[in-house]
Each structure stands twice: as structure tokens, then as C-alpha cells.
Scaffold this motif. Structure first.
Motif, PDB file in Angstrom:
ATOM      1  N   ARG A  58       0.852  -1.187   0.000  1.00 50.39           N
ATOM      2  CA  ARG A  58       0.000   0.000   0.000  1.00 50.39           C
ATOM      3  C   ARG A  58       0.887   1.236   0.000  1.00 50.39           C
ATOM      4  NH1 ARG A  58      -5.332   1.168   3.311  1.00 50.39           N
ATOM      5  NH2 ARG A  58      -6.074   0.236   1.398  1.00 50.39           N
ATOM      6  N   VAL A  59       0.510   2.228  -0.815  1.00 56.02           N
ATOM      7  CA  VAL A  59       1.262   3.468  -0.944  1.00 56.02           C
ATOM      8  C   VAL A  59       0.482   4.605  -0.292  1.00 56.02           C
ATOM      9  CG1 VAL A  59       2.275   5.130  -2.557  1.00 56.02           C
ATOM     10  CG2 VAL A  59       2.253   2.689  -3.126  1.00 56.02           C
TER      11      VAL A  59
ATOM     12  N   GLY B 234      -1.665   1.924   7.176  1.00 57.86           N
ATOM     13  CA  GLY B 234      -1.143   0.585   6.909  1.00 57.86           C
ATOM     14  C   GLY B 234      -0.248   0.541   5.684  1.00 57.86           C
ATOM     15  N   ALA B 235       0.278   1.697   5.298  1.00 56.61           N
ATOM     16  CA  ALA B 235       1.139   1.774   4.113  1.00 56.61           C
ATOM     17  C   ALA B 235       2.568   1.377   4.466  1.00 56.61           C
ATOM     18  CB  ALA B 235       1.118   3.187   3.539  1.00 56.61           C
ATOM     19  N   SER B 236       3.211   0.737   3.515  1.00 56.48           N
ATOM     20  CA  SER B 236       4.618   0.394   3.699  1.00 56.48           C
ATOM     21  C   SER B 236       5.521   1.240   2.802  1.00 56.48           C
ATOM     22  CB  SER B 236       4.849  -1.093   3.408  1.00 56.48           C
ATOM     23  OG  SER B 236       4.399  -1.400   2.111  1.00 56.48           O
TER      24      SER B 236
ATOM     25  N   SER C  66      -3.474   2.444  -3.017  1.00 55.25           N
ATOM     26  CA  SER C  66      -2.935   3.691  -2.481  1.00 55.25           C
ATOM     27  C   SER C  66      -3.995   4.430  -1.687  1.00 55.25           C
ATOM     28  CB  SER C  66      -2.417   4.575  -3.618  1.00 55.25           C
ATOM     29  OG  SER C  66      -3.487   4.942  -4.471  1.00 55.25           O
ATOM     30  N   VAL C  67      -3.522   5.383  -0.907  1.00 51.70           N
ATOM     31  CA  VAL C  67      -4.418   6.222  -0.123  1.00 51.70           C
ATOM     32  C   VAL C  67      -3.866   7.643  -0.126  1.00 51.70           C
ATOM     33  CG1 VAL C  67      -3.277   5.501   2.030  1.00 51.70           C
ATOM     34  CG2 VAL C  67      -5.535   6.556   2.135  1.00 51.70           C
ATOM     35  N   ILE C  68      -4.706   8.586  -0.533  1.00 49.99           N
ATOM     36  CA  ILE C  68      -4.329  10.001  -0.500  1.00 49.99           C
ATOM     37  C   ILE C  68      -4.423  10.461   0.952  1.00 49.99           C
ATOM     38  CG2 ILE C  68      -5.093  12.332  -1.093  1.00 49.99           C
ATOM     39  CD1 ILE C  68      -5.780  11.345  -3.853  1.00 49.99           C
ATOM     40  N   CYS C  69      -3.370  11.120   1.425  1.00 46.85           N
ATOM     41  CA  CYS C  69      -3.282  11.556   2.817  1.00 46.85           C
ATOM     42  C   CYS C  69      -3.166  13.072   2.869  1.00 46.85           C
ATOM     43  CB  CYS C  69      -2.075  10.903   3.487  1.00 46.85           C
ATOM     44  SG  CYS C  69      -2.075   9.108   3.353  1.00 46.85           S
ATOM     45  N   THR C  70      -4.291  13.713   3.121  1.00 45.91           N
ATOM     46  CA  THR C  70      -4.345  15.170   3.175  1.00 45.91           C
ATOM     47  C   THR C  70      -5.627  15.607   3.861  1.00 45.91           C
ATOM     48  OG1 THR C  70      -4.204  17.222   1.873  1.00 45.91           O
ATOM     49  CG2 THR C  70      -5.476  15.405   0.922  1.00 45.91           C
ATOM     50  N   ASN C  71      -5.646  16.869   4.286  1.00 44.18           N
ATOM     51  CA  ASN C  71      -6.879  17.459   4.793  1.00 44.18           C
ATOM     52  C   ASN C  71      -7.501  18.387   3.747  1.00 44.18           C
ATOM     53  OD1 ASN C  71      -4.907  19.463   4.990  1.00 44.18           O
ATOM     54  ND2 ASN C  71      -5.776  20.355   6.823  1.00 44.18           N
ATOM     55  N   ASP C  72      -6.941  18.397   2.539  1.00 43.28           N
ATOM     56  CA  ASP C  72      -7.399  19.266   1.459  1.00 43.28           C
ATOM     57  C   ASP C  72      -8.643  18.661   0.800  1.00 43.28           C
ATOM     58  OD1 ASP C  72      -7.800  20.751  -0.870  1.00 43.28           O
ATOM     59  OD2 ASP C  72      -5.655  20.933  -1.293  1.00 43.28           O
TER      60      ASP C  72
ATOM     61  N   ILE D   8       1.011   8.860   9.761  1.00 46.21           N
ATOM     62  CA  ILE D   8       0.251   8.621   8.531  1.00 46.21           C
ATOM     63  C   ILE D   8       0.520   7.210   8.020  1.00 46.21           C
ATOM     64  CG2 ILE D   8       0.106   9.243   6.079  1.00 46.21           C
ATOM     65  CD1 ILE D   8       0.508  12.206   7.001  1.00 46.21           C
ATOM     66  N   MET D   9       1.777   6.832   7.994  1.00 41.52           N
ATOM     67  CA  MET D   9       2.136   5.491   7.518  1.00 41.52           C
ATOM     68  C   MET D   9       1.466   4.418   8.384  1.00 41.52           C
ATOM     69  SD  MET D   9       4.039   6.017   4.882  1.00 41.52           S
ATOM     70  CE  MET D   9       4.840   4.441   4.616  1.00 41.52           C
ATOM     71  N   TYR D  10       1.507   4.601   9.682  1.00 45.07           N
ATOM     72  CA  TYR D  10       0.916   3.624  10.607  1.00 45.07           C
ATOM     73  C   TYR D  10      -0.603   3.560  10.431  1.00 45.07           C
ATOM     74  CZ  TYR D  10      -0.621   1.424  14.894  1.00 45.07           C
ATOM     75  OH  TYR D  10      -1.245   0.597  15.793  1.00 45.07           O
ATOM     76  N   GLU D  11      -1.240   4.716  10.413  1.00 39.87           N
ATOM     77  CA  GLU D  11      -2.706   4.762  10.381  1.00 39.87           C
ATOM     78  C   GLU D  11      -3.292   4.279   9.048  1.00 39.87           C
ATOM     79  OE1 GLU D  11      -5.096   7.069  12.468  1.00 39.87           O
ATOM     80  OE2 GLU D  11      -3.641   7.593  14.009  1.00 39.87           O
TER      81      GLU D  11
END
Length: 148
Positions: A3-4, A44-46, A114-120, A39-42
Motif C-alpha cells: 500500500r502506498v 497501513g502503508a509500507s 494507495s491512499v491520499i493523505c491530506t486534509n485538502d 500517517i504510515m501507521y494509520e
């Protein structure tokens, strides 16, 4: 398949620098590292891909007043230092010709997991997994929801 986490480096840099106006630089850098690690932990991305907005943006060619309301606002004292740390320490990519948001959307559409990680909220038009590191909310955006 790994997961990215597709991370909004602009958000990381700005939030961590702004929270340390009265603190030494080391604190801002530690906060940036902690936020990326969380972010990586929450998620589950490696693997992570982090994007920062560069100085070249096609939107200014179309509309010279793009984001003009921000030009006179002071930037956090440690912002450039935190950005540099993200590039050197986390291999963040600086976009050329567009914004970090654009690169994040392109990456999300090309990735398998993948998962986009932002508050935007603007990135909620991109289908797929989303994680808001500020609220801790995980969402899945369908293509239909993205179009809306």
C-alpha cells in the motif's frame, strides 16, 4: 502488493512549521517526522510518495491572480527548512509546472493500492482511498462521488 501513502507534503510542512513559531527548528523537524510516521501507521502503508508544490504553476499563466489572497500573508518561520527536510529525509518530490495536489491525483489514479493523505477537500474529487491526518477520518470516494 504494498500500500502506498500519497502524502500532501505541503500540508505536513505548513502544519509542522506553523506549530513551531516559538520553538527551535529541531522541534518542527521532529513533528514532521512524527506526522509522516503516524500517517504510515494509520493507513497501513509500507511505501510513501510525498509531494510538495514547486514554484512553477501553470495556473498563474492562466490567471495571474490565482491565490493572490495569500501573497501578503506571512509564512511560518521554519517552512522552507521543513520542506528541505522532507525532500532530503523522506524523498519528497517537488512538482514542476503544477501543484502537489495534481501530482497526488495522478499518482492515486495510476496506483493499485494507495491512499491520499491530506486534509485538502479539493482532492476528494479523486476516486479511491483517502485519509485525513487532521481528523483521523478514513474514506473511500467512488468515481460518482468524485464527479459530484
Amino acid at each position: 502488493m504494498s500500500r502506498v501513502a500519497i502524502i500532501d507534503g505541503d500540508m505536513v510542512a505548513y502544519r509542522c512549521a506553523a506549530s513551531c513559531e516559538e520553538e527551535p527548528l529541531d522541534i518542527a523537524l521532529e513533528r514532521a517526522d512524527s506526522l509522516v510516521e503516524r500517517i504510515m501507521y494509520e493507513t497501513g502503508a509500507s511505501v510513501q510518495e510525498m509531494y510538495l508544490t514547486g514554484s512553477n504553476n501553470f495556473r498563474y499563466d492562466i490567471n495571474p491572480n490565482y491565490k493572490a489572497d495569500r501573497k501578503d500573508k506571512p509564512r511560518p518561520k521554519w517552512l522552507q527548512d521543513v520542506r528541505k527536510h522532507l525532500v532530503v529525509g523522506w524523498r519528497a518530490r517537488v512538482s514542476d509546472g503544477n501543484e502537489a495536489d495534481d501530482e497526488m491525483g495522478i499518482s492515486q489514479c495510476a496506483a493499485d493500492d494507495s491512499v491520499i493523505c491530506t486534509n485538502d477537500k479539493d482532492l476528494l474529487m479523486i476516486p479511491g482511498q483517502h485519509f485525513n491526518p487532521v481528523t483521523g477520518e478514513h474514506r473511500v470516494i467512488s468515481p460518482h462521488q468524485g464527479m459530484q
